[in-house]
Motif scaffolding. Structure first.
Motif, PDB file in Angstrom:
ATOM      1  N   VAL A   1      33.741  32.261  43.344  1.00 23.48           N
ATOM      2  CA  VAL A   1      33.537  33.624  42.689  1.00 23.48           C
ATOM      3  C   VAL A   1      32.329  34.351  42.910  1.00 23.48           C
ATOM      4  O   VAL A   1      32.119  35.285  43.396  1.00 23.48           O
ATOM      5  CB  VAL A   1      33.502  33.348  41.183  1.00 23.48           C
ATOM      6  N   ASN A   2      31.106  33.501  43.124  1.00 19.71           N
ATOM      7  CA  ASN A   2      29.901  34.007  43.716  1.00 19.71           C
ATOM      8  C   ASN A   2      29.623  34.398  44.997  1.00 19.71           C
ATOM      9  O   ASN A   2      29.027  35.217  45.454  1.00 19.71           O
ATOM     10  CB  ASN A   2      28.721  32.799  43.523  1.00 19.71           C
ATOM     11  N   GLY A   3      30.480  33.640  46.016  1.00 14.43           N
ATOM     12  CA  GLY A   3      30.739  34.331  47.198  1.00 14.43           C
ATOM     13  C   GLY A   3      31.345  35.685  47.334  1.00 14.43           C
ATOM     14  O   GLY A   3      30.843  36.416  48.118  1.00 14.43           O
ATOM     15  N   PHE A   4      32.478  35.822  46.672  1.00 17.45           N
ATOM     16  CA  PHE A   4      33.128  37.084  46.665  1.00 17.45           C
ATOM     17  C   PHE A   4      32.090  38.323  46.268  1.00 17.45           C
ATOM     18  O   PHE A   4      32.363  39.330  46.518  1.00 17.45           O
ATOM     19  CB  PHE A   4      34.609  37.356  46.341  1.00 17.45           C
ATOM     20  N   ARG A   5      31.497  37.662  44.960  1.00 19.61           N
ATOM     21  CA  ARG A   5      30.656  38.778  44.360  1.00 19.61           C
ATOM     22  C   ARG A   5      29.578  39.199  45.250  1.00 19.61           C
ATOM     23  O   ARG A   5      28.753  40.062  44.884  1.00 19.61           O
ATOM     24  CB  ARG A   5      30.550  38.411  42.868  1.00 19.61           C
ATOM     25  N   ALA A   6      29.160  38.159  46.079  1.00 17.52           N
ATOM     26  CA  ALA A   6      28.142  38.590  46.884  1.00 17.52           C
ATOM     27  C   ALA A   6      28.161  39.536  48.008  1.00 17.52           C
ATOM     28  O   ALA A   6      27.111  39.792  48.801  1.00 17.52           O
ATOM     29  CB  ALA A   6      27.307  37.356  47.244  1.00 17.52           C
TER      30      ALA A   6
ATOM     31  N   LEU B  21      42.100  38.932  46.152  1.00 13.97           N
ATOM     32  CA  LEU B  21      41.340  37.744  46.199  1.00 13.97           C
ATOM     33  C   LEU B  21      39.760  38.217  45.731  1.00 13.97           C
ATOM     34  O   LEU B  21      38.987  37.728  45.112  1.00 13.97           O
ATOM     35  CB  LEU B  21      41.084  37.230  47.655  1.00 13.97           C
ATOM     36  N   PHE B  22      39.503  39.469  46.084  1.00 14.46           N
ATOM     37  CA  PHE B  22      38.305  40.092  45.663  1.00 14.46           C
ATOM     38  C   PHE B  22      38.268  40.267  44.146  1.00 14.46           C
ATOM     39  O   PHE B  22      37.171  39.941  43.564  1.00 14.46           O
ATOM     40  CB  PHE B  22      37.979  41.375  46.400  1.00 14.46           C
ATOM     41  N   GLU B  23      39.247  40.905  43.626  1.00 11.80           N
ATOM     42  CA  GLU B  23      39.092  41.068  42.162  1.00 11.80           C
ATOM     43  C   GLU B  23      39.076  40.076  41.424  1.00 11.80           C
ATOM     44  O   GLU B  23      38.673  39.960  40.515  1.00 11.80           O
ATOM     45  CB  GLU B  23      40.296  42.076  41.916  1.00 11.80           C
ATOM     46  N   ALA B  24      39.904  38.843  41.996  1.00 15.02           N
ATOM     47  CA  ALA B  24      39.802  37.622  41.161  1.00 15.02           C
ATOM     48  C   ALA B  24      38.693  37.199  40.801  1.00 15.02           C
ATOM     49  O   ALA B  24      38.481  36.280  39.631  1.00 15.02           O
ATOM     50  CB  ALA B  24      40.640  36.637  41.845  1.00 15.02           C
ATOM     51  N   ALA B  25      37.875  37.395  41.807  1.00 11.29           N
ATOM     52  CA  ALA B  25      36.346  36.732  41.343  1.00 11.29           C
ATOM     53  C   ALA B  25      35.741  37.655  40.092  1.00 11.29           C
ATOM     54  O   ALA B  25      35.141  37.000  39.176  1.00 11.29           O
ATOM     55  CB  ALA B  25      35.375  37.083  42.662  1.00 11.29           C
ATOM     56  N   TYR B  26      35.834  38.955  39.959  1.00 15.43           N
ATOM     57  CA  TYR B  26      35.336  39.457  38.997  1.00 15.43           C
ATOM     58  C   TYR B  26      36.452  39.451  37.671  1.00 15.43           C
ATOM     59  O   TYR B  26      35.726  39.269  36.546  1.00 15.43           O
ATOM     60  CB  TYR B  26      35.349  41.068  39.246  1.00 15.43           C
ATOM     61  N   TYR B  27      37.681  39.243  37.781  1.00 15.76           N
ATOM     62  CA  TYR B  27      38.383  39.201  36.575  1.00 15.76           C
ATOM     63  C   TYR B  27      38.004  37.478  36.143  1.00 15.76           C
ATOM     64  O   TYR B  27      38.147  37.405  34.969  1.00 15.76           O
ATOM     65  CB  TYR B  27      39.759  39.031  36.956  1.00 15.76           C
ATOM     66  N   SER B  28      37.630  36.529  36.853  1.00 16.58           N
ATOM     67  CA  SER B  28      37.423  35.209  36.599  1.00 16.58           C
ATOM     68  C   SER B  28      36.197  35.271  35.516  1.00 16.58           C
ATOM     69  O   SER B  28      36.309  34.498  34.485  1.00 16.58           O
ATOM     70  CB  SER B  28      37.114  34.306  37.740  1.00 16.58           C
ATOM     71  N   GLU B  29      35.073  35.949  35.947  1.00 16.78           N
ATOM     72  CA  GLU B  29      33.987  36.000  35.117  1.00 16.78           C
ATOM     73  C   GLU B  29      34.454  36.910  33.699  1.00 16.78           C
ATOM     74  O   GLU B  29      33.798  36.453  32.629  1.00 16.78           O
ATOM     75  CB  GLU B  29      32.875  36.975  35.779  1.00 16.78           C
ATOM     76  N   ILE B  30      35.309  37.835  33.851  1.00 17.88           N
ATOM     77  CA  ILE B  30      35.374  38.472  32.520  1.00 17.88           C
ATOM     78  C   ILE B  30      36.393  37.501  31.734  1.00 17.88           C
ATOM     79  O   ILE B  30      36.243  37.330  30.354  1.00 17.88           O
ATOM     80  CB  ILE B  30      36.487  39.762  32.808  1.00 17.88           C
ATOM     81  N   ILE B  31      37.449  36.825  32.165  1.00 17.38           N
ATOM     82  CA  ILE B  31      38.070  35.938  31.506  1.00 17.38           C
ATOM     83  C   ILE B  31      37.484  34.856  30.781  1.00 17.38           C
ATOM     84  O   ILE B  31      37.740  34.170  29.853  1.00 17.38           O
ATOM     85  CB  ILE B  31      39.496  35.401  32.309  1.00 17.38           C
ATOM     86  N   ARG B  32      36.562  34.189  31.753  1.00 15.04           N
ATOM     87  CA  ARG B  32      35.797  33.250  31.383  1.00 15.04           C
ATOM     88  C   ARG B  32      34.834  33.689  30.116  1.00 15.04           C
ATOM     89  O   ARG B  32      34.946  32.715  28.992  1.00 15.04           O
ATOM     90  CB  ARG B  32      34.668  32.912  32.540  1.00 15.04           C
ATOM     91  N   ALA B  33      34.248  34.738  30.249  1.00 17.09           N
ATOM     92  CA  ALA B  33      33.614  35.321  28.858  1.00 17.09           C
ATOM     93  C   ALA B  33      34.496  35.711  27.749  1.00 17.09           C
ATOM     94  O   ALA B  33      34.191  35.072  26.569  1.00 17.09           O
ATOM     95  CB  ALA B  33      32.897  36.523  29.333  1.00 17.09           C
TER      96      ALA B  33
END
Length: 220
Positions: free
Chosen positions: A61-66, A100-112
């Motif tokens: 997640v942090n890798g793709f968001r960076a 794969l890129f969007e998964a990193a952002y959706y992951s944080e949304i879903i986690r929250a």
């Protein structure tokens, strides 16, 4: 360039523009579906309590968001053929990169969203005889989805706007199609005004949906 606007150029070019718009929508829908599915797995991994699993998901997640999306598109355009050992084309590479890129952002949304559900809901589901997977599916996830719906819609807007970046690997999305017609027919004002109108209508509609979702959430 003539002083008067000539909207006929839009009518004549509409089939060409529609193909570009179709590609933009395809990229958006596929990246949303794939990103949500993978994002859910990543979010569950980060919340699992398993240090190795959570750590690996955090690195992803942090890798793709960076890194910027345009760089990710380049990576997969050149890397995917090397990995599979044969050419795969620009479109499959773009679909993989966006997903794969969007998964990193959706992951944080879903986690929250999952963390926004009260712990008592898990306990109540367990007391009702539901397994943890059943509790997630039938009790926790529906509540989390309602909480995170406005942010999911907002992310969809950003994703649709970002599809214009595929011009770097020679894919003809809506914005690229507009630019081609604008320069070919020397009608920059008409075409870019039309492009702005299309983006405004689509994104404003989604923004309204996000607002209504947030209002509905606050009313519950």
């Amino acid at each position: 360039m003539n002083a008067m606007l000539d909207v006929s150029v839009i009518v004549k070019a509409w089939p060409f523009l529609l193909e570009g718009l179709g590609l933009s929508l395809l990229l958006t829908l596929v990246a949303m579906a794939g990103g949500l599915a993978l994002g859910l797995l990543l979010a569950l991994a980060r919340l699992s309590g398993h240090a190795l699993l959570a750590g690996a998901a955090a690195v992803y997640v942090n890798g793709f968001r960076a890194v910027p999306l345009i760089l990710v598109i380049f990576w997969f355009y050149f890397m995917v053929p090397l990995i599979v050992g044969k050419p795969v084309g620009a479109l499959p590479s773009a679909l993989i990169a966006f997903t794969l890129f969007e998964a990193a952002y959706y992951s944080e949304i879903i986690r929250a969203g999952l963390q926004s559900v009260r712990p008592g809901q898990w306990q109540a589901a367990a007391a009702s005889g539901l397994s943890r997977a059943q509790a997630l599916r039938f009790v926790v996830l529906p509540q989390a989805l309602r909480n995170m719906m406005p942010v999911l819609i907002t992310q969809a807007i950003v994703l649709f706007q970002d599809t214009s970046l595929v011009y770097v690997i020679s894919l003809r999305d809506f914005m690229t199609s507009t630019s081609i017609v604008a320069n070919r027919d020397n009608r920059l004002i008409e075409m870019y005004l039309f492009a702005a109108l299309v983006y405004f209508v689509l994104c404003a509609s989604l923004s309204l949906a996000a607002h209504l979702a947030a209002k509905r959430r606050s009313a519950v």
